[in-house]
Scaffold this motif. Structure first.
Motif, short mmCIF file in Angstrom:
data_model
loop_
_atom_site.label_atom_id
_atom_site.label_comp_id
_atom_site.label_asym_id
_atom_site.label_seq_id
_atom_site.Cartn_x
_atom_site.Cartn_y
_atom_site.Cartn_z
N LEU A 1 65.54 24.11 22.18
CA LEU A 1 66.23 24.39 23.51
C LEU A 1 66.51 23.05 23.90
O LEU A 1 64.80 22.24 24.68
CB LEU A 1 65.79 24.86 24.47
CG LEU A 1 66.86 25.31 25.81
CD1 LEU A 1 67.82 25.59 25.07
CD2 LEU A 1 65.96 26.33 26.51
N LEU A 2 66.66 21.49 24.62
CA LEU A 2 66.85 20.32 25.16
C LEU A 2 67.88 19.82 25.62
O LEU A 2 68.90 20.35 25.71
CB LEU A 2 65.89 19.87 23.81
CG LEU A 2 67.76 19.25 22.52
CD1 LEU A 2 68.54 18.22 22.68
CD2 LEU A 2 66.30 19.07 21.55
N ARG A 3 67.00 19.00 25.94
CA ARG A 3 68.76 17.80 26.52
C ARG A 3 69.01 16.36 26.44
O ARG A 3 68.00 15.83 26.45
CB ARG A 3 68.48 17.37 28.47
CG ARG A 3 68.23 19.21 29.44
CD ARG A 3 67.62 18.75 30.35
NE ARG A 3 68.22 18.46 31.53
CZ ARG A 3 67.51 17.82 32.37
NH1 ARG A 3 66.41 17.87 32.88
NH2 ARG A 3 68.60 16.68 33.11
N GLU A 4 69.75 15.86 26.05
CA GLU A 4 69.99 14.50 26.15
C GLU A 4 70.18 13.71 26.59
O GLU A 4 70.10 12.59 26.34
CB GLU A 4 71.06 14.94 24.90
CG GLU A 4 71.41 15.60 23.47
CD GLU A 4 73.11 15.11 22.51
OE1 GLU A 4 74.09 15.15 23.58
OE2 GLU A 4 72.67 15.09 21.30
N GLY A 5 70.07 14.57 28.11
CA GLY A 5 70.37 13.56 28.92
C GLY A 5 70.02 13.99 30.10
O GLY A 5 69.73 14.97 30.43
N VAL A 6 69.58 12.57 31.32
CA VAL A 6 69.29 13.31 32.58
C VAL A 6 70.19 14.50 33.30
O VAL A 6 70.18 15.30 33.88
CB VAL A 6 68.82 12.08 33.51
CG1 VAL A 6 70.08 11.36 33.34
CG2 VAL A 6 67.92 13.06 34.64
N TRP A 7 71.47 13.86 32.70
CA TRP A 7 72.71 14.90 33.34
C TRP A 7 72.91 15.92 32.50
O TRP A 7 73.76 16.80 33.33
CB TRP A 7 74.03 13.82 34.19
CG TRP A 7 73.03 12.61 34.67
CD1 TRP A 7 73.31 10.93 34.51
CD2 TRP A 7 72.85 13.30 36.20
NE1 TRP A 7 73.04 10.71 35.93
CE2 TRP A 7 72.55 12.05 37.12
CE3 TRP A 7 73.21 14.00 37.24
CZ2 TRP A 7 72.15 11.89 38.63
CZ3 TRP A 7 72.36 13.88 38.33
CH2 TRP A 7 71.68 12.70 38.43
N ALA A 8 72.76 16.23 31.18
CA ALA A 8 73.11 16.34 30.41
C ALA A 8 72.69 18.39 30.58
O ALA A 8 71.42 18.41 30.73
CB ALA A 8 72.94 16.34 28.95
N GLY A 9 73.17 19.33 30.67
CA GLY A 9 72.88 20.68 30.12
C GLY A 9 71.97 20.67 28.87
O GLY A 9 71.06 19.93 28.18
N HIS A 10 71.11 21.98 28.66
CA HIS A 10 70.39 22.65 27.79
C HIS A 10 71.44 23.34 26.78
O HIS A 10 72.13 23.57 26.81
CB HIS A 10 69.46 23.51 28.26
CG HIS A 10 67.96 22.87 28.53
ND1 HIS A 10 67.97 22.87 30.17
CD2 HIS A 10 66.69 22.28 28.44
CE1 HIS A 10 67.15 22.91 30.42
NE2 HIS A 10 65.88 22.01 28.93
N MET A 11 71.03 22.22 25.32
CA MET A 11 71.59 22.55 24.00
C MET A 11 70.15 23.21 23.44
O MET A 11 69.86 23.45 23.28
CB MET A 11 72.24 21.43 23.09
CG MET A 11 72.51 20.62 24.63
SD MET A 11 73.13 19.18 23.64
CE MET A 11 73.51 19.36 22.03
N ASN A 12 71.32 24.52 22.65
CA ASN A 12 70.46 24.89 21.84
C ASN A 12 70.94 24.23 20.35
O ASN A 12 71.73 24.05 19.50
CB ASN A 12 70.68 27.09 21.39
CG ASN A 12 70.22 27.50 22.04
OD1 ASN A 12 69.25 28.03 22.38
ND2 ASN A 12 71.29 27.63 23.40
N ILE A 13 69.82 23.78 19.64
CA ILE A 13 70.14 23.21 18.06
C ILE A 13 68.95 24.14 17.39
O ILE A 13 68.03 24.06 17.28
CB ILE A 13 69.12 21.30 18.14
CG1 ILE A 13 69.75 20.78 19.81
CG2 ILE A 13 69.79 20.65 17.45
CD1 ILE A 13 71.87 20.16 19.20
N TRP A 14 69.92 23.88 15.43
CA TRP A 14 69.55 24.41 15.36
C TRP A 14 69.16 24.13 13.32
O TRP A 14 69.50 22.89 13.34
CB TRP A 14 70.06 26.08 14.12
CG TRP A 14 70.45 27.39 15.77
CD1 TRP A 14 70.71 27.28 15.97
CD2 TRP A 14 69.87 28.20 15.36
NE1 TRP A 14 70.49 27.86 17.25
CE2 TRP A 14 69.69 28.11 16.75
CE3 TRP A 14 68.05 28.38 14.73
CZ2 TRP A 14 69.35 30.12 17.16
CZ3 TRP A 14 67.16 29.28 15.02
CH2 TRP A 14 68.05 30.12 15.79
N GLY A 15 68.37 24.43 12.53
CA GLY A 15 68.22 22.96 11.16
C GLY A 15 68.91 23.88 10.56
O GLY A 15 69.42 24.76 10.85
#
Length: 121
Positions: free
Chosen positions: A98-112
């Motif tokens: 669960l991470l953010r790509e940028g300071v203004w971005a919301g959190h994203m769910n990323i899967w392997g």
């Protein structure tokens, strides 16, 4: 684009051990947590272990005392040390972040893409 790359799966006998690794790469501003889920054939995907960047952990009851999750914040990498493996641990193990790509971005769910763990009798 952020991606998670898992490694460390394989075939092991009952009672054996494996260590899974998952490295996050790409455009990452911050990570809230990383973790491992698993899915056996015909079953739903279930949480195995989670860790936050401040070190808080959470485990499924079925793996407590046998599995240990850890994280190297500097490398954006999460590990899962699996000991005393049982046949019922057989599944595809997926890394999650669960991470953010940028300071203004919301959190994203990323899967392997997942790595197969097979525990033989």
């Amino acid at each position: 684009q952020v991606q998670l790359v898992e490694s460390g799966g394989g075939l092991v006998q009952t009672g054996g051990a494996l260590r899974l690794s998952c490295a996050a790469s790409g455009r990452i501003f911050s990570i809230r947590n990383m973790g491992w889920y698993r899915q056996a054939p015909g079953e739903q995907r279930d949480m195995v272990a989670l860790i936050t960047t401040d070190g808080s952990t959470n485990y499924a009851d079925s793996v407590k005392g046998r599995f240990t999750i850890s994280m190297d914040n500097a490398k954006n990498t999460v590990y899962l040390q699996m000991n005393s493996l049982k046949p019922e641990d057989t599944a595809v193990y997926y890394c999650h972040a669960l991470l953010r790509e940028g300071v203004w971005a919301g959190h994203m769910n990323i899967w392997g893409k997942g790595t197969l763990v097979t525990v033989s009798e």
